[in-house]
Design an enzyme around this catalytic site. Structure first.
Site, short mmCIF file in Angstrom:
data_model
loop_
_atom_site.label_atom_id
_atom_site.label_comp_id
_atom_site.label_asym_id
_atom_site.label_seq_id
_atom_site.Cartn_x
_atom_site.Cartn_y
_atom_site.Cartn_z
N GLU A 1 -6.33 -19.51 -17.39
CA GLU A 1 -6.84 -20.14 -16.26
C GLU A 1 -7.91 -21.17 -16.75
O GLU A 1 -8.88 -20.83 -17.07
CB GLU A 1 -7.29 -19.34 -15.36
CG GLU A 1 -7.71 -19.88 -13.91
CD GLU A 1 -9.03 -19.33 -13.17
OE1 GLU A 1 -9.19 -19.53 -12.07
OE2 GLU A 1 -9.89 -18.45 -13.79
N ASN B 1 -0.58 4.54 -0.36
CA ASN B 1 -1.33 5.91 0.21
C ASN B 1 -2.28 5.59 1.49
O ASN B 1 -2.82 6.64 1.70
CB ASN B 1 -2.09 6.33 -1.04
CG ASN B 1 -3.18 5.16 -1.21
OD1 ASN B 1 -3.32 4.26 -0.74
ND2 ASN B 1 -4.32 5.46 -2.22
N ASP C 1 -4.36 3.56 2.69
CA ASP C 1 -5.77 3.20 2.74
C ASP C 1 -5.99 1.55 3.06
O ASP C 1 -7.09 1.19 3.17
CB ASP C 1 -6.47 3.45 1.35
CG ASP C 1 -6.19 3.02 0.23
OD1 ASP C 1 -5.19 1.95 0.51
OD2 ASP C 1 -6.53 3.10 -0.77
N HIS D 1 -4.20 -17.04 -5.79
CA HIS D 1 -4.97 -16.22 -4.81
C HIS D 1 -6.07 -17.15 -4.71
O HIS D 1 -6.98 -16.69 -3.92
CB HIS D 1 -5.22 -15.00 -5.59
CG HIS D 1 -6.12 -15.17 -6.91
ND1 HIS D 1 -5.32 -15.38 -7.96
CD2 HIS D 1 -7.23 -14.72 -7.15
CE1 HIS D 1 -6.35 -15.48 -9.09
NE2 HIS D 1 -7.21 -15.07 -8.70
N ASP D 2 -6.40 -18.12 -5.31
CA ASP D 2 -7.49 -18.87 -5.13
C ASP D 2 -7.50 -20.31 -4.41
O ASP D 2 -8.37 -20.89 -3.95
CB ASP D 2 -8.16 -19.47 -6.24
CG ASP D 2 -8.63 -18.21 -7.32
OD1 ASP D 2 -9.21 -17.47 -6.61
OD2 ASP D 2 -8.48 -18.37 -8.38
N ASP E 1 0.85 -1.44 0.12
CA ASP E 1 0.04 -0.01 0.06
C ASP E 1 0.94 1.28 0.07
O ASP E 1 1.75 1.38 0.67
CB ASP E 1 -0.93 0.07 1.38
CG ASP E 1 -1.73 1.24 1.31
OD1 ASP E 1 -2.04 1.98 0.39
OD2 ASP E 1 -2.19 1.42 2.37
N ASP F 1 -1.31 -1.41 -4.04
CA ASP F 1 -2.00 -0.51 -5.27
C ASP F 1 -0.64 -0.45 -6.21
O ASP F 1 0.43 -1.12 -5.94
CB ASP F 1 -2.14 1.03 -4.88
CG ASP F 1 -1.15 1.58 -3.83
OD1 ASP F 1 -0.20 1.46 -3.96
OD2 ASP F 1 -1.57 2.26 -2.82
N ASP G 1 -4.17 -9.21 -16.06
CA ASP G 1 -5.28 -10.11 -16.03
C ASP G 1 -6.32 -9.81 -16.84
O ASP G 1 -6.57 -8.46 -17.22
CB ASP G 1 -5.98 -10.36 -14.61
CG ASP G 1 -6.22 -11.71 -14.09
OD1 ASP G 1 -6.85 -12.31 -14.80
OD2 ASP G 1 -5.54 -12.00 -13.27
N ASP H 1 -8.82 -15.13 -17.35
CA ASP H 1 -9.43 -15.56 -16.21
C ASP H 1 -10.56 -16.72 -16.74
O ASP H 1 -11.11 -16.43 -17.98
CB ASP H 1 -10.33 -14.70 -15.61
CG ASP H 1 -10.93 -14.90 -14.35
OD1 ASP H 1 -10.19 -15.26 -13.38
OD2 ASP H 1 -12.11 -14.88 -14.37
C1 NOJ Z 1 -11.01 -17.29 -11.52
C2 NOJ Z 1 -10.17 -16.16 -10.41
O1 NOJ Z 1 -8.94 -16.68 -10.42
C3 NOJ Z 1 -11.05 -16.02 -9.29
O2 NOJ Z 1 -10.26 -15.33 -8.26
C4 NOJ Z 1 -12.23 -15.35 -9.49
O3 NOJ Z 1 -13.09 -15.44 -8.46
C5 NOJ Z 1 -13.25 -16.13 -10.37
N1 NOJ Z 1 -12.29 -16.57 -11.69
C6 NOJ Z 1 -14.41 -15.24 -11.28
O4 NOJ Z 1 -13.57 -14.20 -12.07
#
Ligand code: NOJ
Length: 568
Positions: free
Chosen positions: A302, A55, A57, A364-365, A53, A61, A130, A232
């Site tokens: 993905e 700034n 918040d 991140h998933d 971060d 960013d 992305d 995505d």
């Molecule tokens: C895959 C992404 O990696 C995930 O984080 C997202 O929630 C879903 N697609 C929907 O876009």
């Protein structure tokens, strides 16, 4: 001093309980032609909310990323993939895009983006952004126009259907994030389709205007100079035009790599992956190739397909679709030498001629790799990721061995975890802010500001600063592995050959290109193992445990140790 190429030391090996011999035969040879950057390089994923971060918040960013590029240059990665930073109502933290050609004020401005891109390029780091083609935000002007009336010019940009005569849903499709994939619009009296949240309506890719507009958004970023796209849910864009019901999944089967609740009770035959999807990526590829010039622009899709034969179809019959469909097969395997080797070999065997592999251990998933395999095995998991044949993607913080950070329910953010409770599907734990130093907010944000998600409880000792000071740290190991990878053509583009007579619990493979010949040994077990290195002199390059113990033609592997040896 970071771990560097190790000399043999005479450490006393622990007593081995498993033994085996590795024969160091001549490996198959591969061409030594120059390979494109995305094949030899290492990708590093940045989840921008959680990186830095700038700034105050509490949310990361783009200027924050720019400020931390020297960490990445020092680490030795070749490309960053930055998760969405576009204008968004943030219902799915940026994967609900309301403008594909701008930057959300939360993350900065287009000027900040340009500065980040230039600063990355100055350091020789490519930038992958992305692209979210399957759905927009319900606040995207296209959807606002689409839902304004049945006769509007953009009505057909999304997938609208009447209710069945009995008033029920158009079909049985489900949203990945819980509940049906259809939401009723009371004003225009039709349902619209959303594979994810109801705030993420699916675009209708069968409409040529949608196709043109979305390809235009790629051009926007290509013109600005990006080096590629992470796409995505790439296989979701084309559905069955007749919207047939999905059949039920056979009892006991698992359609995804984890239990996702009701969504996992169907075989997703008709709501994704229609054969026409391939045409979309052929078109995307043609566009990228037009911008290629002397440096290719890359597409990484993905795709949640875990059967190698299904996944590799997205390279295209003539390798004319995605440069790489993300390979998630290692996310779900039991962490044993045998299962991992089977998975690697199956993917290698399924790859079409000329297709380039890739490997992923986290994003991140997914639950963090250090939490999935345990901290003891996280080091050799990193060694594996960075020595298999193919492009590795490293998730931010994995170079620190970050683990999932539990988030109390009152601080939970992720809609998936909230909508489908009880299965541990919430993705907040793997999105914790990056710990940089020993200051009160670990250098992620200013003192006194509450970060959007809790910091790791061990931030002070886990931080980049703390680990830089420690030669045995995970960070030092990762730097060392990346330096080794850069120095060895065999690791960047050499052949892969598994060794068949490694001891149980040890995954052994050779990487070879020309005269560069390496042997990788990974002990998956919590006991030691002895590997006899028949007939060759080996020089130790790197170990996860300080210095490899190689003596008298034998490598003594400690619990969970991984080593890379070079034929002398
Ligand atoms: C895959 C992404 O990696 C995930 O984080 C997202 O929630 C879903 N697609 C929907 O876009």
């Amino acid at each position: 001093m970071p771990l560097q190429y190790m000399n043999n030391r005479s450490d006393r090996p622990e007593k081995p309980d498993r033994e085996g011999t590795v024969r160091d035969d001549e490996g198959s040879r591969q061409g030594i032609d120059a390979a494109p950057w995305w094949q030899t390089g290492v990708v590093y994923q940045i989840y921008p909310r959680s990186f830095q971060d700038s700034n105050g918040d509490g949310v990361g960013d783009l200027p924050g990323i720019t400020a931390r590029l020297d960490h990445l240059a020092g680490l030795g990665v070749d490309a960053i993939w930055v998760s969405p930073f576009y204008p968004s109502p943030m219902k799915d933290f940026g994967y609900d895009v309301s403008d594909y050609t701008d930057v959300d004020p939360l993350f900065g401005t287009l000027g900040d983006f340009d500065r980040l891109l230039a600063a990355a390029h100055e350091r020789g780091i490519a930038m992958i952004v992305d692209w979210v083609p399957n759905h927009t935000s319900d606040q995207h002007p296209w959807f606002l126009a689409s839902r304004a009336g049945r006769d509007g010019p953009k009505r057909d940009w999304y997938v609208w259907r009447d209710a069945k005569p009995d008033g029920s849903l158009p079909n049985n499709w489900l949203s990945s994030f819980g509940g049906p994939a259809w939401t009723w619009d009371p004003r225009t009296r039709q349902f619209y389709l959303h594979s994810f949240l109801k705030e993420q309506p699916d675009l209708n890719w069968r409409n040529p205007d949608v196709r043109r507009a979305m390809l235009g958004t790629l051009e926007f970023w290509l013109e600005r100079g990006v080096d590629g796209f992470r796409i995505d849910v790439a296989h979701a864009v084309m559905k069955d035009p007749d919207l047939r019901d999905n059949p039920p999944a056979p009892a006991g089967s698992r359609v995804l790599h984890k239990d996702v609740g009701p969504y996992g009770t169907q075989l997703h035959l008709y709501d994704r992956g229609h054969a026409d999807t391939h045409g979309v990526y052929r078109e995307v590829r043609r566009l990228l190739d037009r911008y290629g010039g002397t440096r290719q622009r890359v597409s990484i899709g993905e795709i949640h397909l875990f059967e190698p034969a299904d996944l590799v179809s997205y390279y295209g019959a003539d390798l004319d679709e995605l440069h790489m469909p993300f390979n998630f097969t290692l996310l779900s395997v039991p962490w044993s030498a045998e299962a991992v080797r089977r998975t690697v070999d199956a993917m290698e065997a399924a790859l079409p001629r000329g297709a380039w592999p890739n490997w992923v251990l986290g994003n991140h998933d997914e639950s963090r790799v250090a939490s999935r395999v345990g901290p003891a095995a996280a080091r050799s998991a990193m060694l594996l990721l960075l020595t298999l044949r193919g492009t590795p993607t490293l998730y931010y913080g994995d170079e620190l061995g970050m683990e999932d950070v539990p988030v109390p329910p009152e601080l939970a953010q992720d809609p998936w975890g909230k909508n489908v409770p009880g299965l541990g599907l919430g993705r907040d734990p793997q999105r914790a802010p990056m710990p940089w130093d020993g200051s009160s907010n670990a250098g992620f944000t200013r003192t006194g500001v509450r970060p959007w998600l809790p910091l790791p409880p061990d931030a002070a000792t886990r931080s980049v600063e703390a680990q830089t000071a420690s030669p045995d740290s995970m960070l030092a190991l990762t730097r060392s592995l990346l330096a080794m990878r850069r120095a060895h053509p065999a690791l960047q583009r050499g052949s892969y050959r598994p060794v068949s007579d490694a001891p149980a619990g040890v995954f052994a493979y050779q990487r070879e290109l020309g005269r560069d010949h390496l042997l990788v040994l990974v002990n998956f077990e919590s006991g030691p193992a002895l590997v006899r290195l028949a007939g060759q002199i080996h020089r130790s390059l790197v170990s996860t445990h300080g210095a490899p113990v190689v003596r008298d033609g034998t490598c003594a592997l400690r619990p969970h140790e991984g080593v890379v040896l070079e034929r002398g």
